[in-house]
Design a protein around this motif. Sequence first.
Motif, PDB file in Angstrom:
ATOM      1  N   GLU A   8      -9.425  -7.426   0.599  1.00 37.58           N
ATOM      2  CA  GLU A   8      -8.888  -6.592   1.287  1.00 37.58           C
ATOM      3  C   GLU A   8      -7.279  -7.218   2.620  1.00 37.58           C
ATOM      4  O   GLU A   8      -7.571  -7.619   2.750  1.00 37.58           O
ATOM      5  CB  GLU A   8     -10.154  -6.014   2.235  1.00 37.58           C
ATOM      6  CG  GLU A   8      -9.911  -4.669   2.922  1.00 37.58           C
ATOM      7  CD  GLU A   8      -9.446  -3.618   2.676  1.00 37.58           C
ATOM      8  OE1 GLU A   8      -8.969  -2.534   2.344  1.00 37.58           O
ATOM      9  OE2 GLU A   8     -10.446  -2.859   2.010  1.00 37.58           O
ATOM     10  N   ASP A   9      -6.535  -5.886   2.544  1.00 35.79           N
ATOM     11  CA  ASP A   9      -5.983  -5.939   3.212  1.00 35.79           C
ATOM     12  C   ASP A   9      -5.860  -4.999   5.268  1.00 35.79           C
ATOM     13  O   ASP A   9      -5.043  -5.402   5.249  1.00 35.79           O
ATOM     14  CB  ASP A   9      -4.462  -5.751   2.931  1.00 35.79           C
ATOM     15  CG  ASP A   9      -4.153  -4.294   2.252  1.00 35.79           C
ATOM     16  OD1 ASP A   9      -5.128  -3.231   2.244  1.00 35.79           O
ATOM     17  OD2 ASP A   9      -3.029  -2.988   2.994  1.00 35.79           O
ATOM     18  N   ASP A  52      -4.279 -10.056  -0.096  1.00 33.98           N
ATOM     19  CA  ASP A  52      -4.037  -9.831  -1.484  1.00 33.98           C
ATOM     20  C   ASP A  52      -4.653 -10.236  -2.781  1.00 33.98           C
ATOM     21  O   ASP A  52      -5.079 -11.453  -2.413  1.00 33.98           O
ATOM     22  CB  ASP A  52      -2.186  -9.945  -1.329  1.00 33.98           C
ATOM     23  CG  ASP A  52      -2.393 -11.267  -1.166  1.00 33.98           C
ATOM     24  OD1 ASP A  52      -2.048 -12.066  -1.734  1.00 33.98           O
ATOM     25  OD2 ASP A  52      -1.080 -11.168  -0.147  1.00 33.98           O
ATOM     26  N   ALA A  53      -4.273  -9.918  -3.563  1.00 33.25           N
ATOM     27  CA  ALA A  53      -5.090 -10.326  -5.054  1.00 33.25           C
ATOM     28  C   ALA A  53      -3.979 -11.613  -5.497  1.00 33.25           C
ATOM     29  O   ALA A  53      -4.848 -12.680  -6.052  1.00 33.25           O
ATOM     30  CB  ALA A  53      -4.059  -9.124  -6.176  1.00 33.25           C
ATOM     31  N   LEU A  54      -2.813 -11.762  -5.256  1.00 30.23           N
ATOM     32  CA  LEU A  54      -2.325 -12.997  -5.160  1.00 30.23           C
ATOM     33  C   LEU A  54      -2.970 -14.098  -4.562  1.00 30.23           C
ATOM     34  O   LEU A  54      -3.405 -15.804  -4.711  1.00 30.23           O
ATOM     35  CB  LEU A  54      -0.902 -13.306  -5.267  1.00 30.23           C
ATOM     36  CG  LEU A  54       0.095 -12.721  -5.643  1.00 30.23           C
ATOM     37  CD1 LEU A  54       1.456 -12.776  -5.566  1.00 30.23           C
ATOM     38  CD2 LEU A  54       0.031 -12.597  -7.246  1.00 30.23           C
ATOM     39  N   GLU A  55      -3.151 -13.984  -3.837  1.00 28.17           N
ATOM     40  CA  GLU A  55      -4.028 -14.691  -2.590  1.00 28.17           C
ATOM     41  C   GLU A  55      -5.229 -15.713  -3.662  1.00 28.17           C
ATOM     42  O   GLU A  55      -6.185 -16.459  -3.040  1.00 28.17           O
ATOM     43  CB  GLU A  55      -3.747 -14.886  -1.251  1.00 28.17           C
ATOM     44  CG  GLU A  55      -5.331 -15.873  -0.358  1.00 28.17           C
ATOM     45  CD  GLU A  55      -5.649 -15.243   1.370  1.00 28.17           C
ATOM     46  OE1 GLU A  55      -6.092 -15.843   1.897  1.00 28.17           O
ATOM     47  OE2 GLU A  55      -4.663 -13.975   1.434  1.00 28.17           O
ATOM     48  N   PRO A  77      -0.987  -5.366  -0.933  1.00 32.78           N
ATOM     49  CA  PRO A  77      -0.180  -5.647  -0.843  1.00 32.78           C
ATOM     50  C   PRO A  77       0.869  -6.190  -1.895  1.00 32.78           C
ATOM     51  O   PRO A  77      -0.601  -6.913  -2.842  1.00 32.78           O
ATOM     52  CB  PRO A  77       0.562  -5.275   0.015  1.00 32.78           C
ATOM     53  CG  PRO A  77      -0.648  -6.413   0.957  1.00 32.78           C
ATOM     54  CD  PRO A  77      -1.416  -5.800  -0.454  1.00 32.78           C
ATOM     55  N   ARG A  78       2.043  -6.285  -2.791  1.00 34.42           N
ATOM     56  CA  ARG A  78       2.093  -7.072  -3.954  1.00 34.42           C
ATOM     57  C   ARG A  78       1.155  -6.231  -5.586  1.00 34.42           C
ATOM     58  O   ARG A  78       2.402  -6.112  -6.308  1.00 34.42           O
ATOM     59  CB  ARG A  78       2.744  -8.574  -3.106  1.00 34.42           C
ATOM     60  CG  ARG A  78       3.231  -8.778  -2.198  1.00 34.42           C
ATOM     61  CD  ARG A  78       3.420 -10.065  -2.503  1.00 34.42           C
ATOM     62  NE  ARG A  78       2.049 -10.622  -1.497  1.00 34.42           N
ATOM     63  CZ  ARG A  78       2.287 -12.047  -1.623  1.00 34.42           C
ATOM     64  NH1 ARG A  78       3.117 -12.919  -2.193  1.00 34.42           N
ATOM     65  NH2 ARG A  78       1.000 -12.698  -1.539  1.00 34.42           N
ATOM     66  N   LEU A  79      -0.239  -6.742  -5.080  1.00 30.87           N
ATOM     67  CA  LEU A  79       0.031  -6.653  -6.459  1.00 30.87           C
ATOM     68  C   LEU A  79      -1.712  -4.941  -6.653  1.00 30.87           C
ATOM     69  O   LEU A  79      -2.356  -6.273  -5.457  1.00 30.87           O
ATOM     70  CB  LEU A  79      -0.718  -8.188  -7.388  1.00 30.87           C
ATOM     71  CG  LEU A  79      -1.199  -7.432  -8.652  1.00 30.87           C
ATOM     72  CD1 LEU A  79       0.526  -6.599  -9.718  1.00 30.87           C
ATOM     73  CD2 LEU A  79      -1.561  -8.832  -9.008  1.00 30.87           C
ATOM     74  N   ILE A 117      -6.361  -3.038  -8.963  1.00 30.19           N
ATOM     75  CA  ILE A 117      -6.383  -2.529 -10.620  1.00 30.19           C
ATOM     76  C   ILE A 117      -5.861  -3.623 -11.767  1.00 30.19           C
ATOM     77  O   ILE A 117      -6.142  -4.361 -12.301  1.00 30.19           O
ATOM     78  CB  ILE A 117      -6.242  -1.086 -10.753  1.00 30.19           C
ATOM     79  CG1 ILE A 117      -7.336  -0.294 -10.196  1.00 30.19           C
ATOM     80  CG2 ILE A 117      -6.263  -1.347 -12.700  1.00 30.19           C
ATOM     81  CD1 ILE A 117      -6.895   1.623 -10.912  1.00 30.19           C
ATOM     82  N   SER A 118      -4.243  -3.822 -11.310  1.00 32.43           N
ATOM     83  CA  SER A 118      -4.002  -4.726 -12.037  1.00 32.43           C
ATOM     84  C   SER A 118      -3.931  -5.850 -12.082  1.00 32.43           C
ATOM     85  O   SER A 118      -3.605  -6.348 -12.611  1.00 32.43           O
ATOM     86  CB  SER A 118      -1.913  -5.049 -10.938  1.00 32.43           C
ATOM     87  OG  SER A 118      -1.600  -3.407 -11.701  1.00 32.43           O
ATOM     88  N   PHE A 119      -4.791  -6.518 -11.076  1.00 39.37           N
ATOM     89  CA  PHE A 119      -4.782  -7.972 -10.543  1.00 39.37           C
ATOM     90  C   PHE A 119      -6.338  -8.070 -11.858  1.00 39.37           C
ATOM     91  O   PHE A 119      -6.416  -8.700 -12.257  1.00 39.37           O
ATOM     92  CB  PHE A 119      -5.594  -8.262  -9.374  1.00 39.37           C
ATOM     93  CG  PHE A 119      -6.869  -9.439  -8.828  1.00 39.37           C
ATOM     94  CD1 PHE A 119      -6.017 -10.685  -9.376  1.00 39.37           C
ATOM     95  CD2 PHE A 119      -7.914  -9.074  -8.587  1.00 39.37           C
ATOM     96  CE1 PHE A 119      -6.897 -12.059  -9.122  1.00 39.37           C
ATOM     97  CE2 PHE A 119      -8.554 -10.194  -8.648  1.00 39.37           C
ATOM     98  CZ  PHE A 119      -8.127 -11.267  -8.366  1.00 39.37           C
TER      99      PHE A 119
END
Length: 240
Positions: free
Chosen positions: A11-12, A38-41, A61-63, A66-68
Amino acid sequence: MSTMYKCMIVEDEPLARQVLEKYIDGHPCLELVAVCNDALEAQRVLLQQPVALVFLDINLPRLSGISFLKGLVQPPCIVFTTAYAEYAVEGFELDAADYLLKPFSFERFLKAVNKAIARLDNRQARPSNDVPPAIFIRSDKKVYRLNIEDILYIEALDDYAKVMTGQAQYLVNDTLKSLSEQLPDTHFLRIHKSYIIAKERIVFIEGNYVRVGDKDVPIGASYRDAVQGLIGTDQHRKKK
């Protein structure tokens, strides 16, 4: 000892993170192991340690969330959190356990967690000597873990519900419909607009009443066929 489920927040928004952290801290069987912006983290965390449940925001942010999720080969159990109701359909299509629309109450959070835990327990069959399936309810400012097999019946009381076990009763700020969605149909039956009963705790059926424990529970007119079907099922089992 209750099973602990490791969970993660992705959650951002700081306020939303704080709410989730507070709710998770108030749940007796959730262990928060990571909070990600974020999703990458979140992806890095999943590579480092197993996580059973993820509270995942969709707008990240970034991703996107849903895409994650689409990119995970073996995804954990997911509860989506978002301020946008239009994402609900896509969230459920991705087999999320539940979808929390911000802002959400602790009671709604509990319902989502109950769904997620039920799904996690189904993924990994429990040994016969393990604790029986359970749900979590909030009553008297506490969160209680109730074994399914201990519940006798649930009674609707306006905007509240009374959950009765063989040992105690709990007044829950939740509707009968909401609670019924968390209970397995194999164990429970709604026999009145104001009552759900545990099938295994029926003592006898007489006229328009069912005795459950020491309580005579009325059978509603529109629920008589369901009760009759229960009798028929039991008789069919005895013949086998």
